[in-house]
Design an enzyme around this catalytic site. Structure first.
Site, PDB file in Angstrom:
ATOM      1  N   GLN A   1      -8.893   3.628  15.767  1.00 39.02           N
ATOM      2  CA  GLN A   1      -8.723   4.481  14.302  1.00 39.02           C
ATOM      3  C   GLN A   1     -10.068   5.284  14.077  1.00 39.02           C
ATOM      4  OE1 GLN A   1      -7.102   2.360  11.094  1.00 39.02           O
ATOM      5  NE2 GLN A   1      -5.524   1.684  12.281  1.00 39.02           N
TER       6      GLN A   1
ATOM      7  N   LEU B   1       1.527   3.285   9.114  1.00 39.62           N
ATOM      8  CA  LEU B   1       1.071   4.682   9.703  1.00 39.62           C
ATOM      9  C   LEU B   1       0.480   5.606   8.641  1.00 39.62           C
ATOM     10  CD1 LEU B   1       1.395   6.564  12.113  1.00 39.62           C
ATOM     11  CD2 LEU B   1       3.722   7.417  11.469  1.00 39.62           C
ATOM     12  N   GLY B   2       0.909   5.620   7.374  1.00 44.37           N
ATOM     13  CA  GLY B   2       0.289   6.449   6.512  1.00 44.37           C
ATOM     14  C   GLY B   2      -0.845   6.773   6.407  1.00 44.37           C
TER      15      GLY B   2
ATOM     16  N   GLN C   1      -3.227   5.825   8.622  1.00 45.30           N
ATOM     17  CA  GLN C   1      -3.848   6.522   9.893  1.00 45.30           C
ATOM     18  C   GLN C   1      -3.662   8.240  10.051  1.00 45.30           C
ATOM     19  OE1 GLN C   1      -2.586   4.324  13.489  1.00 45.30           O
ATOM     20  NE2 GLN C   1      -1.595   2.764  12.108  1.00 45.30           N
TER      21      GLN C   1
ATOM     22  N   HIS D   1      -5.010   0.809   1.753  1.00 43.94           N
ATOM     23  CA  HIS D   1      -5.695   1.646   2.933  1.00 43.94           C
ATOM     24  C   HIS D   1      -5.276   3.312   2.794  1.00 43.94           C
ATOM     25  CE1 HIS D   1      -6.537  -2.143   4.818  1.00 43.94           C
ATOM     26  NE2 HIS D   1      -7.205  -1.665   5.571  1.00 43.94           N
TER      27      HIS D   1
END
Length: 350
Positions: free
Chosen positions: A100, A291-292, A294, A314
């Site tokens: 990431q 996923l958002g 990332q 996050h």
């Protein structure tokens, strides 16, 4: 030098990963202060250092304060001319979290970059590498990004030893991502694995997940691959098990996952993953909550409009870090824990 307050929001590793990646992308030195200041054990932990040191290697950076317990970090990047990055995590530290940090910076390299990372592929508090491979990379492809990942060996807590290799291609045409709501679920897929354990663990996890999905979506095809190894031919440090499942929709893929634990029946593991996925599908928003956040560093440069099944801390943190560098980039709607929307209002051109 840009100064970033590492205690913002949750004040965790997310700020470090995103801020240092953006430092590499922009070539701008940064200083991160108050690192994990609100935590009971403040400062850098070993798992954060792996991502920082990988980005140091990628950008030939000069770094101050990159040691365990440090609450301040200075990072002076040079250039992303490195062609191969090797990261050795001696514990079961998360390979996904290192990736990431690395991926946003790697796509801006002038040439292809290959990587090899040793550590944990399936560990708590981070997305499994299978999630990254089948869900994150599928979304990044829509943005014009090409990344290849191969899991050579899995690594679980506490022994680690997982081994992942891959290749990142330079990001050519930057395509905006518009992913609001999905209309149709075409199928469900997944991977249920068990290493240094009997084969029935992987089989039972898959069966329980399939049954749970069929109760809610009886007419949608489901295919879950079962991965297990013969005794004596198992290369893993193990033992460990887990399952990642995803829905193939007419927009993106949404996922759910669960990890096995000593004393936790395989059926519960399978049902947990199915429950996580079913919850993500409820609002019919095209981007799941894992996923958002990332996607944020990539949307910064490509533009887009995504609707997430759930706004997470996050996600908010990543938007905040990006805007510390570039001013207002995003417009957000929705409360933490509820479905939300994120739109790029000012794409960043480098």
């Amino acid at each position: 030098m840009r100064v970033i307050d590492g205690s913002y929001g949750e004040g965790g590793g997310q700020i470090l990963r995103t801020a240092v990646a953006l430092s590499v992308i922009t070539g701008e030195p940064i200083k991160i202060i108050n690192i994990r200041a609100k935590r009971s054990n403040p400062g850098l932990r070993p798992q954060h250092l792996h991502g920082i040191l990988a980005l140091k290697e990628l950008s030939d950076a000069k770094v101050k304060g990159a040691k365990e317990g440090s609450t301040e970090l200075e990072f002076y990047p040079k250039s992303t001319r490195v062609r191969h990055v090797k990261v050795l995590i001696k514990t079961a530290g998360s390979i996904s979290l290192v990736l990431q940090a690395l991926l946003p910076a790697m796509v801006f390299a002038e040439e292809e970059v290959t990587f090899e990372i040793t550590g944990g592929t399936d560990v708590a508090w981070s997305p499994p590498v299978d999630y990254l491979k089948h869900i994150t990379l599928y979304a990044l492809e829509k943005l014009g990004i090409k990344v290849e990942i191969e899991i050579r060996r899995r690594g679980h807590y506490p022994r680690g030893g997982g081994f992942v290799i891959g290749k990142v291609y330079p990001w050519g045409t930057k395509r905006p991502l518009v992913a609001r709501t999905f209309d149709k679920i075409y199928s469900f897929e997944g991977i249920s694995h068990a290493v240094r354990l009997p084969s029935h663990v992987a089989i039972r996890q898959a069966k329980a997940a399939k049954e749970a999905l069929e109760r809610v979506y009886p007419s949608i095809p489901i295919k879950i691959h079962e991965e297990y190894y013969e005794q004596g031919k198992d290369p893993h440090f193990g033992p460990g098990s887990g399952i990642v499942i995803w829905a193939n929709t007419d927009v993106l893929r949404l996922g759910g996952d669960a990890l096995g634990e000593r004393g936790k029946p395989a059926e519960i593991v399978g049902r947990e993953a199915a429950k996580a996925l079913i919850e993500q599908l409820g609002p019919r928003h095209a981007v799941d909550k894992f996923l958002g956040d990332q996607l944020i560093p990539f949307l910064t440069f490509a533009g887009g409009d995504i609707w997430v099944s759930e706004v997470t801390k996050h996600l908010i943190t990543n938007v905040w870090v990006v805007e510390q560098f570039f001013g207002r980039v995003f417009e957000m709607e929705g409360e933490i824990g509820k479905p939300g929307k994120v739109r790029v209002v000012k794409k960043v051109e480098l």
